[in-house]
Design an enzyme around this catalytic site. Structure first.
Site, mmCIF file in Angstrom:
data_model
loop_
_atom_site.group_PDB
_atom_site.id
_atom_site.type_symbol
_atom_site.label_atom_id
_atom_site.label_comp_id
_atom_site.label_asym_id
_atom_site.label_seq_id
_atom_site.Cartn_x
_atom_site.Cartn_y
_atom_site.Cartn_z
ATOM 1 C CG ASN A 79 -1.957 -1.144 1.113
ATOM 2 O OD1 ASN A 79 -2.029 -1.832 0.096
ATOM 3 N ND2 ASN A 79 -2.701 -1.372 2.189
ATOM 4 C CB THR A 132 -17.394 38.275 -29.785
ATOM 5 O OG1 THR A 132 -18.218 39.150 -30.553
ATOM 6 C CG2 THR A 132 -16.229 39.062 -29.212
ATOM 7 C CG HIS A 133 -21.391 36.179 -30.175
ATOM 8 N ND1 HIS A 133 -22.148 35.639 -29.160
ATOM 9 C CD2 HIS A 133 -21.041 37.425 -29.762
ATOM 10 C CE1 HIS A 133 -22.267 36.523 -28.186
ATOM 11 N NE2 HIS A 133 -21.598 37.618 -28.521
ATOM 12 C CB SER A 171 -9.814 12.296 -48.885
ATOM 13 O OG SER A 171 -10.837 11.475 -49.405
ATOM 14 C CE LYS A 191 -11.715 17.178 -47.416
ATOM 15 N NZ LYS A 191 -12.696 16.192 -46.976
ATOM 16 C CD GLU A 248 -10.512 16.856 -38.562
ATOM 17 O OE1 GLU A 248 -10.930 15.696 -38.645
ATOM 18 O OE2 GLU A 248 -10.417 17.613 -39.543
HETATM 19 N N1 ARG Z 1 -1.575 -3.425 -7.481
HETATM 20 C C1 ARG Z 1 -2.031 -2.760 -6.318
HETATM 21 C C2 ARG Z 1 -2.539 -1.349 -6.701
HETATM 22 O O1 ARG Z 1 -2.186 -0.884 -7.725
HETATM 23 C C3 ARG Z 1 -0.956 -2.642 -5.293
HETATM 24 C C4 ARG Z 1 -1.440 -2.507 -3.899
HETATM 25 C C5 ARG Z 1 -2.059 -3.762 -3.434
HETATM 26 N N2 ARG Z 1 -2.459 -3.671 -2.059
HETATM 27 C C6 ARG Z 1 -3.334 -4.516 -1.508
HETATM 28 N N3 ARG Z 1 -3.637 -4.306 -0.285
HETATM 29 N N4 ARG Z 1 -3.900 -5.452 -2.224
HETATM 30 O O2 ARG Z 1 -3.264 -0.748 -5.976
#
Ligand code: ARG
Length: 458
Positions: free
Chosen positions: A110, A155-156, A277, A283, A290
């Protein structure tokens, strides 16, 4: 690949769940940043005596080897791995045995993923910013050649008042300059280190978060471990900044598309930056602009994706957050792609001054100046406005312009008119006299260019 967390489970995870869960196909691109973060973490673990110095050094060397091997193609990412973090750790353990297993001490995926994404996006911001600087500098260069190129201001989308092409381009330079500022700002707030937040509640090990933050070039460690793992503000801010850059790029693209049309023909794109084109031989299409206009939509979409993904999430980490990457990576890839195609297209674009001037001669864009002429001779603006309106109506009826309408006609509506009116309403006078701060007079646009160039120098 056997699961790192298999111990708790009595069954293998279903193959479809594995594939569904896996993020390596899109987070694999962060391998270098993941390794960089792990090297800092291993260094700190060694320095703090949480693992031995020897283990720390071995891990660092092992990680460096993995980096080299991925870069030179000897090691391929295993697409059946859960994510890039698991893949690199498993590879390290394959190479170093038990020593490799010590890397993840006092760390969670995490805080690891929160770190990786910041490290990755920091580098991307630097690249996007460089491209934007080149764009602003290109706009200044082209504007400098066109401080006297008269064109109608709208404008517009109705011809309104005379401006110059240089003045028009410098408006965009201001927008992109603000975008550079927004990128700097995004970087500043992104540049705090989540590593050491653990899964959510920090750690009981005696880690040194300041050390890893310093090693990785962050301003400081993030203050709160829950925030550290569950914040994606920096992704959202960057997605917003990119959506704005793309919105600006899309607006100028829309103008280039119009200017290329036979109805305008103010510019012509170089053959190298246009397409033909398959059926219509005549063209020459402005496909690049775009596509940029089209891609602006998806970057707006990415911002909305991230905001919607985050808005209902309780603290701390939730797997929903894995969805951050595809959205922000898509924005980052596309803005870089658009900028690096748009800049050379702009540099090689031919400006057809004569057509800009021809368009300026029509549409009564000097009508305000005609009214101002009367005001300068003492009439109240509202009266002058009314008289000029009637003059315009007469011109339309007789298929004339204010420049070609005989003086007798002017005098019929107001005795204040004299032959000096023709000078007052000539396009060049109209431009040269608009010297108010920010206006289109050549001296003023020169000043804008200078200020913008200085801003680029920082
Ligand atoms: N692949 C996970 C993500 O991108 C990594 C973290 C995973 N953590 C867990 N508690 N499963 O979030």
């Amino acid at each position: 690949m056997a699961k790192m967390w298999a111990g708790r489970f009595s069954k293998e995870v279903d193959e479809s769940v594995n594939a569904f869960n896996s993020s390596i196909s899109f987070d694999g691109r962060m391998f270098a940043h993941d390794i960089k973060g792990s090297i800092a973490h291993a260094t700190m673990l060694g320095e703090c005596g949480i693992i031995t110095k020897e283990d720390s050094l071995q891990i660092i060397d092992g990680l460096k080897d993995i980096l080299k091997d991925i870069q030179n193609g000897t090691l391929q990412l295993d697409m059946s791995a859960e994510d890039i973090h698991m893949f690199i750790e498993a590879e390290l353990t394959k190479r170093l045995g038990d020593v490799g297993k010590r890397l993840h001490t006092s760390r969670s995926r995490n805080d690891q993923v929160a770190l990786d994404i910041r490290l990755y996006l920091r580098d991307e911001i630097t690249q996007i910013s460089k491209l934007l600087q080149e764009l602003v500098s290109t706009l200044c260069d082209i504007a400098e050649q066109h401080i006297e190129t008269v064109m109608p201001g709208y404008t517009h989308l109705q011809r309104a008042q005379p401006i110059t092409f240089g003045h028009h381009l410098m408006a965009y330079a201001q927008m992109f300059l603000r975008d550079i500022d927004r990128l700097n700002d995004t970087y500043k707030r992104m540049n705090y280190c989540p590593l050491g937040s653990g899964a959510l509640a920090g750690t009981t090990y005696n880690i040194d978060r300041q050390m890893t933050s310093d090693l990785l070039g962050f301003t400081a460690p993030m203050q709160n471990s829950l925030d550290g793992v569950s914040d994606r503000d920096s992704c959202i801010e960057l997605a917003n900044t990119i959506a704005m850059i793309m919105m600006h790029l899309s607006r100028i693209s829309e103008e280039v598309i119009m200017w290329c049309s036979w109805e305008f023909k103010f510019v012509e794109l170089d053959d190298a930056y246009s397409t033909g084109s398959s059926i219509m031989p005549q063209k020459k299409n402005p496909d690049i602009t775009e596509l940029i206009r089209g891609k602006a939509g998806r970057t707006t979409g990415n911002l909305v994706t991230l905001l919607s993904m985050m808005k209902g999430l309780p603290l701390a980490y939730n797997k929903d957050m894995q969805e951050d990457k595809e959205a922000i990576f898509d924005s980052v890839d596309n803005v870089k792609l658009c900028l690096s195609t748009f800049i050379p297209m702009l540099k090689t674009m031919r400006v057809i001054k004569e057509n800009m001037r021809k368009a300026s001669a029509k549409g009564f864009i000097n009508a305000t100046d005609c009214a101002d002429y009367l005001v300068k001779k003492g009439l109240p603006f509202r009266d002058a406005y009314k008289i000029t309106g009637r003059l315009v109506a007469i011109c339309i009826e007789k298929d004339l312009t204010l420049e070609t309408l005989p003086i007798e006609q002017y005098k019929e509506l107001s005795e204040t008119f004299d032959t000096d009116v023709y000078n007052a309403i000539s396009l060049d006078t109209c431009i040269n006299q608009r010297t108010s701060f920010g206006g289109p007079a050549p001296s003023e646009v020169k000043r804008q260019i200078e200020v913008t160039r200085n801003a680029l120098k920082g």
